[in-house]
Write a protein that holds these residues in place. Structure first.
Motif, PDB file in Angstrom:
ATOM      1  N   UNK A   1      34.166  52.820  51.843  1.00 35.04           N
ATOM      2  CA  UNK A   1      32.758  52.511  52.085  1.00 35.04           C
ATOM      3  C   UNK A   1      32.049  53.774  52.532  1.00 35.04           C
ATOM      4  N   UNK A   2      30.742  53.783  52.347  1.00 34.04           N
ATOM      5  CA  UNK A   2      29.960  54.947  52.769  1.00 34.04           C
ATOM      6  C   UNK A   2      30.178  55.186  54.252  1.00 34.04           C
ATOM      7  N   UNK A   3      30.072  56.437  54.643  1.00 28.58           N
ATOM      8  CA  UNK A   3      30.428  56.829  56.009  1.00 28.58           C
ATOM      9  C   UNK A   3      29.610  56.179  57.102  1.00 28.58           C
ATOM     10  N   UNK A   4      29.926  56.556  58.321  1.00 27.30           N
ATOM     11  CA  UNK A   4      29.338  55.918  59.495  1.00 27.30           C
ATOM     12  C   UNK A   4      27.831  56.121  59.585  1.00 27.30           C
ATOM     13  N   UNK A   5      27.310  57.108  58.891  1.00 24.84           N
ATOM     14  CA  UNK A   5      25.861  57.347  58.938  1.00 24.84           C
ATOM     15  C   UNK A   5      25.073  56.144  58.436  1.00 24.84           C
ATOM     16  N   UNK A   6      25.644  55.451  57.435  1.00 23.03           N
ATOM     17  CA  UNK A   6      24.961  54.280  56.876  1.00 23.03           C
ATOM     18  C   UNK A   6      25.335  52.995  57.606  1.00 23.03           C
ATOM     19  N   UNK A   7      26.281  53.095  58.524  1.00 27.72           N
ATOM     20  CA  UNK A   7      26.737  51.941  59.307  1.00 27.72           C
ATOM     21  C   UNK A   7      27.203  50.783  58.411  1.00 27.72           C
ATOM     22  N   UNK A   8      27.829  51.121  57.298  1.00 27.81           N
ATOM     23  CA  UNK A   8      28.349  50.092  56.394  1.00 27.81           C
ATOM     24  C   UNK A   8      29.790  49.788  56.785  1.00 27.81           C
ATOM     25  N   UNK A   9      30.065  48.517  57.027  1.00 28.63           N
ATOM     26  CA  UNK A   9      31.383  48.071  57.484  1.00 28.63           C
ATOM     27  C   UNK A   9      31.930  47.029  56.507  1.00 28.63           C
ATOM     28  N   UNK A  10      33.264  46.882  56.472  1.00 30.28           N
ATOM     29  CA  UNK A  10      33.824  45.866  55.585  1.00 30.28           C
ATOM     30  C   UNK A  10      34.249  44.597  56.330  1.00 30.28           C
ATOM     31  N   UNK A  11      34.199  43.482  55.614  1.00 31.17           N
ATOM     32  CA  UNK A  11      34.968  42.302  56.015  1.00 31.17           C
ATOM     33  C   UNK A  11      36.160  42.285  55.074  1.00 31.17           C
ATOM     34  N   UNK A  12      37.363  42.242  55.628  1.00 32.61           N
ATOM     35  CA  UNK A  12      38.549  42.298  54.774  1.00 32.61           C
ATOM     36  C   UNK A  12      39.418  41.060  54.973  1.00 32.61           C
ATOM     37  N   UNK A  13      40.297  40.841  53.989  1.00 34.85           N
ATOM     38  CA  UNK A  13      41.261  39.754  54.050  1.00 34.85           C
ATOM     39  C   UNK A  13      42.466  40.171  53.219  1.00 34.85           C
ATOM     40  N   UNK A  14      43.388  39.252  53.007  1.00 32.76           N
ATOM     41  CA  UNK A  14      44.530  39.509  52.126  1.00 32.76           C
ATOM     42  C   UNK A  14      44.347  38.722  50.840  1.00 32.76           C
ATOM     43  N   UNK A  15      44.661  39.362  49.706  1.00 35.18           N
ATOM     44  CA  UNK A  15      44.544  38.666  48.426  1.00 35.18           C
ATOM     45  C   UNK A  15      45.803  37.849  48.143  1.00 35.18           C
ATOM     46  N   UNK A  16      45.894  37.284  46.943  1.00 37.95           N
ATOM     47  CA  UNK A  16      47.021  36.410  46.610  1.00 37.95           C
ATOM     48  C   UNK A  16      48.356  37.143  46.561  1.00 37.95           C
ATOM     49  N   UNK A  17      48.293  38.477  46.462  1.00 41.71           N
ATOM     50  CA  UNK A  17      49.522  39.275  46.459  1.00 41.71           C
ATOM     51  C   UNK A  17      49.896  39.754  47.866  1.00 41.71           C
ATOM     52  N   UNK A  18      49.031  39.468  48.843  1.00 41.49           N
ATOM     53  CA  UNK A  18      49.319  39.891  50.207  1.00 41.49           C
ATOM     54  C   UNK A  18      48.895  41.312  50.509  1.00 41.49           C
ATOM     55  N   UNK A  19      47.871  41.789  49.780  1.00 36.62           N
ATOM     56  CA  UNK A  19      47.349  43.142  49.971  1.00 36.62           C
ATOM     57  C   UNK A  19      45.923  43.047  50.499  1.00 36.62           C
ATOM     58  N   UNK A  20      45.545  43.956  51.403  1.00 34.00           N
ATOM     59  CA  UNK A  20      44.178  43.962  51.917  1.00 34.00           C
ATOM     60  C   UNK A  20      43.166  44.182  50.791  1.00 34.00           C
ATOM     61  N   UNK A  21      42.041  43.490  50.884  1.00 28.80           N
ATOM     62  CA  UNK A  21      40.941  43.748  49.955  1.00 28.80           C
ATOM     63  C   UNK A  21      39.621  43.539  50.689  1.00 28.80           C
ATOM     64  N   UNK A  22      38.543  44.064  50.115  1.00 31.33           N
ATOM     65  CA  UNK A  22      37.221  43.924  50.711  1.00 31.33           C
ATOM     66  C   UNK A  22      36.594  42.609  50.269  1.00 31.33           C
ATOM     67  N   UNK A  23      36.290  41.747  51.225  1.00 36.63           N
ATOM     68  CA  UNK A  23      35.590  40.491  50.928  1.00 36.63           C
ATOM     69  C   UNK A  23      34.109  40.789  50.713  1.00 36.63           C
ATOM     70  N   UNK A  24      33.576  41.639  51.588  1.00 37.36           N
ATOM     71  CA  UNK A  24      32.158  41.991  51.499  1.00 37.36           C
ATOM     72  C   UNK A  24      31.901  43.240  52.346  1.00 37.36           C
ATOM     73  N   UNK A  25      30.926  44.039  51.916  1.00 33.89           N
ATOM     74  CA  UNK A  25      30.469  45.173  52.730  1.00 33.89           C
ATOM     75  C   UNK A  25      29.157  44.768  53.382  1.00 33.89           C
ATOM     76  N   UNK A  26      29.033  45.069  54.656  1.00 29.32           N
ATOM     77  CA  UNK A  26      27.795  44.710  55.351  1.00 29.32           C
ATOM     78  C   UNK A  26      27.319  45.906  56.169  1.00 29.32           C
ATOM     79  N   UNK A  27      26.085  45.838  56.604  1.00 31.69           N
ATOM     80  CA  UNK A  27      25.497  46.950  57.358  1.00 31.69           C
ATOM     81  C   UNK A  27      25.307  46.529  58.814  1.00 31.69           C
TER      82      UNK A  27
END
Length: 284
Positions: A180-206
């Motif tokens: 995600x874009x750096x801290x200057x834009x204050x963009x953060x992720x919501x993450x979870x695990x997918x069906x394979x058990x790997x982290x993925x981004x559910x949504x990016x928010x500011x």
């Protein structure tokens, strides 16, 4: 805690099951290891406080429990007279604890073992361990629980809002989480695990305020109008969790809060401070 029946539940500490629940249901816990340059400790919630204190100057490594820990748990299970084992473990893509448990328990044919990869992390895996333990309390058979667990896993999810991806990146656990874009834009992720058990981004928010709203929205959407178990976990962010709790309870009418509190050190290392997690198990 007296033994109730012939089946025992075994989990790893990465499942974040509350200690009171572990003691009540005599769940056996294999503790991951947290290692600094010259010292090593078993994973715990108490240790997480020290981990945060030593950030960011010192970032320890995590590893699976030592092999002797597995054999010690097997010996305890046999001494207590259990015949069946239900093993619930965090994602095999994030830790080799599951694979090691499978290998060790296969060495003991006198124990009928079902070792399950939840393909999940933290309380997302822990809720399945808690579900299995409560099913045993209701006298549901070992075979039935094992048969139902894969379907239950599809009804279980945890959403994390994180202040930073730095620790996930440094620990090599970034998985499918897009940069995600750096801290200057204050963009953060919501993450979870997918069906394979790997982290993925559910949504990016500011920003944090939007993060709290979005994580609530994702949890609420998964819950729908069904009875659910809820878990509210935090990583060095108890005040944030306290603010979210009444809103979560108000928005999820058929939710029962079964776990809340600080995550263990092993997850804290990979997520850093400022984490909020909501776990959901549908139709428990």
């Amino acid at each position: 805690m007296m033994k109730k029946g012939n089946t025992v539940v075994v989990v790893d500490s990465g499942c974040d099951i509350p200690q009171a629940f572990i003691e009540k249901h005599n769940i056996k816990v294999l503790r991951l290891r947290v290692s600094y340059e010259h010292e090593s400790y078993p994973d715990s919630v108490e240790l997480a406080k020290d981990v945060y204190r030593r950030f960011p100057a010192e970032i320890p490594r995590t590893s699976t429990p030592i092999v002797q820990d597995y054999y010690d748990v097997v010996e305890e299970i046999r001494d207590e007279g259990y015949e069946n084992v239900i093993g619930i473990f965090i994602s095999g893509k994030l830790s080799s604890t599951f694979q090691t448990a499978k290998m060790v328990f296969d060495e003991f044919p006198e124990l009928t073992s079902f070792i399950f990869d939840t393909k999940n992390i933290s309380i997302g895996a822990g809720l399945l361990g808690m579900w299995a333990a409560t099913q045993l309390e209701k006298q549901v058979s070992f075979e039935t629980i094992c048969e139902q667990l894969p379907e239950k896993a599809k009804q279980c999810k945890v959403f994390f809002y994180m202040d930073t991806l730095d620790y996930l990146r440094k620990g090599g656990r970034i998985g499918g989480v897009t940069a995600v874009a750096g801290s200057l834009l204050k963009i953060k992720p919501i993450i979870s695990c997918d069906e394979e058990g790997v982290y993925y981004t559910v949504e990016k928010i500011r920003g944090a305020k939007a993060g709290k709203e979005k994580i609530l929205a994702h949890a609420e959407k998964m819950c729908g109008d069904q009875p659910v178990w809820l878990a509210l976990m935090n990583g060095d962010a108890p005040q944030t969790a306290a603010e979210v709790k009444p809103v979560l309870k108000q928005r999820v009418k058929k939710g029962t809060m079964v776990a809340e509190g600080q995550i263990t050190a092993s997850l804290a290392i990979h997520t850093g401070p400022g984490l909020l997690g909501i776990g959901v198990l549908v139709d428990p």
